[in-house]
Design a protein around this motif. Structure first.
Motif, PDB file in Angstrom:
ATOM      1  N   THR A  52      27.849  24.689  73.063  1.00  0.00           N
ATOM      2  CA  THR A  52      27.365  26.045  72.792  1.00  0.00           C
ATOM      3  C   THR A  52      28.095  26.634  71.584  1.00  0.00           C
ATOM      4  O   THR A  52      29.155  26.154  71.183  1.00  0.00           O
ATOM      5  CB  THR A  52      27.592  26.974  73.994  1.00  0.00           C
ATOM      6  OG1 THR A  52      29.010  27.099  74.226  1.00  0.00           O
ATOM      7  CG2 THR A  52      26.922  26.423  75.247  1.00  0.00           C
ATOM      8  N   LYS A  53      27.517  27.705  71.044  1.00  0.00           N
ATOM      9  CA  LYS A  53      28.152  28.384  69.916  1.00  0.00           C
ATOM     10  C   LYS A  53      29.486  28.988  70.334  1.00  0.00           C
ATOM     11  O   LYS A  53      30.441  29.011  69.546  1.00  0.00           O
ATOM     12  CB  LYS A  53      27.235  29.474  69.362  1.00  0.00           C
ATOM     13  CG  LYS A  53      27.808  30.192  68.130  1.00  0.00           C
ATOM     14  CD  LYS A  53      26.853  31.246  67.609  1.00  0.00           C
ATOM     15  CE  LYS A  53      27.400  31.902  66.338  1.00  0.00           C
ATOM     16  NZ  LYS A  53      28.690  32.597  66.583  1.00  0.00           N
ATOM     17  N   GLU A 149      23.860  31.352  76.697  1.00  0.00           N
ATOM     18  CA  GLU A 149      23.360  30.207  75.927  1.00  0.00           C
ATOM     19  C   GLU A 149      23.645  28.899  76.657  1.00  0.00           C
ATOM     20  O   GLU A 149      24.772  28.628  77.062  1.00  0.00           O
ATOM     21  CB  GLU A 149      24.015  30.163  74.546  1.00  0.00           C
ATOM     22  CG  GLU A 149      23.559  28.979  73.695  1.00  0.00           C
ATOM     23  CD  GLU A 149      24.496  28.685  72.528  1.00  0.00           C
ATOM     24  OE1 GLU A 149      24.239  27.712  71.809  1.00  0.00           O
ATOM     25  OE2 GLU A 149      25.492  29.422  72.367  1.00  0.00           O
ATOM     26  N   GLU A 150      22.621  28.070  76.816  1.00  0.00           N
ATOM     27  CA  GLU A 150      22.789  26.760  77.430  1.00  0.00           C
ATOM     28  C   GLU A 150      23.206  25.733  76.375  1.00  0.00           C
ATOM     29  O   GLU A 150      22.909  25.895  75.192  1.00  0.00           O
ATOM     30  CB  GLU A 150      21.485  26.318  78.092  1.00  0.00           C
ATOM     31  CG  GLU A 150      21.167  27.058  79.387  1.00  0.00           C
ATOM     32  CD  GLU A 150      22.171  26.747  80.485  1.00  0.00           C
ATOM     33  OE1 GLU A 150      22.486  25.556  80.692  1.00  0.00           O
ATOM     34  OE2 GLU A 150      22.643  27.697  81.135  1.00  0.00           O
ATOM     35  N   PRO A 151      23.900  24.664  76.770  1.00  0.00           N
ATOM     36  CA  PRO A 151      24.332  23.646  75.806  1.00  0.00           C
ATOM     37  C   PRO A 151      23.148  22.970  75.121  1.00  0.00           C
ATOM     38  O   PRO A 151      22.080  22.810  75.711  1.00  0.00           O
ATOM     39  CB  PRO A 151      25.100  22.642  76.674  1.00  0.00           C
ATOM     40  CG  PRO A 151      25.488  23.398  77.892  1.00  0.00           C
ATOM     41  CD  PRO A 151      24.387  24.381  78.131  1.00  0.00           C
TER      42      PRO A 151
END
Length: 212
Positions: A52-53, A149-151
């Motif tokens: 993720t970011k 956020e998902e990977p």
């Protein structure tokens, strides 16, 4: 993150004292308040889940921190593939049953057989185990948003720094910790606390008075 020491080990001016005294001096330089502040700094990126970011932002932050304390950094580049976590038998992990008949959610077998973590024996569960993947289990809306956020798959990197010594330059000691977590929280203990102590050691060993 990984801290690599290519070294022997001494504190400048302490060559004639015992190894225990050298260790005592170095340990005395650990700073509890700095340590707690570093953990707090890591939690700003939420659970820092790999892929993720927020994970990449945390790596950038760690690298800047290490450079600030004088530990030269490098990156390890790898390809990350986002996929469901698997147990030891290759099955998708599940924690739907508190006392599964065919094994535990991590692939262990119930009973006195040493198949659990660290060779332990598993006799059943009092509560569900495994990673929390329900965002609504996190009551803090800000954390739910931060960790939403998902990977995703792609090229990723991790950071390490190295101090090359002069006493025994052909020897290497590696100290490392994973800094990512799961569960829509801040991963302060698993493993923000471990990452922070590695960073503190980098600060101490990067001091010019520490000769290695």
């Amino acid at each position: 993150m990984v801290l690599t020491f290519v070294l022997g080990g001494a504190v400048s001016g302490w060559q004639s004292v015992s190894p225990d005294e050298v260790v005592r001096t170095l340990v005395g330089r650990l700073d509890l308040e700095r340590y707690k502040a570093t953990i707090k700094g890591l939690t700003q990126f939420g659970d820092r889940r790999q892929g993720t970011k927020r994970n990449r932002d945390a790596v950038d932050w760690i690298e800047a921190w290490l450079q600030q304390v004088g530990c030269p950094t490098e990156r390890v580049i790898y390809n990350f593939e986002a996929r469901p976590r698997r147990d030891r038998e290759g099955r998708a992990s599940s924690s739907s049953s508190l006392n599964p008949t065919d094994g535990t959610s991590t692939g262990g077998r119930i009973g006195r057989n040493g198949s659990g973590p660290g060779g332990s024996s598993i006799f059943g569960y009092r509560r569900r185990t495994g990673v929390v993947r329900d965002p609504m289990a996190q009551p803090d809306e800000a954390l739910r948003t931060l960790n939403s956020e998902e990977p995703s798959s792609g090229s990723r990197s991790e950071v390490f720094c190295t101090k090359i010594g002069t006493t025994n330059p052909d020897e290497m000691y590696i100290i490392g910790a994973h800094m990512d977590g799961h569960g829509f929280g801040q991963a302060a203990n698993d493993d923000g606390s471990g990452t922070a102590i590695v960073m503190e050691l980098a600060r101490i060993f990067s001091d010019p008075s520490v000769r290695t």
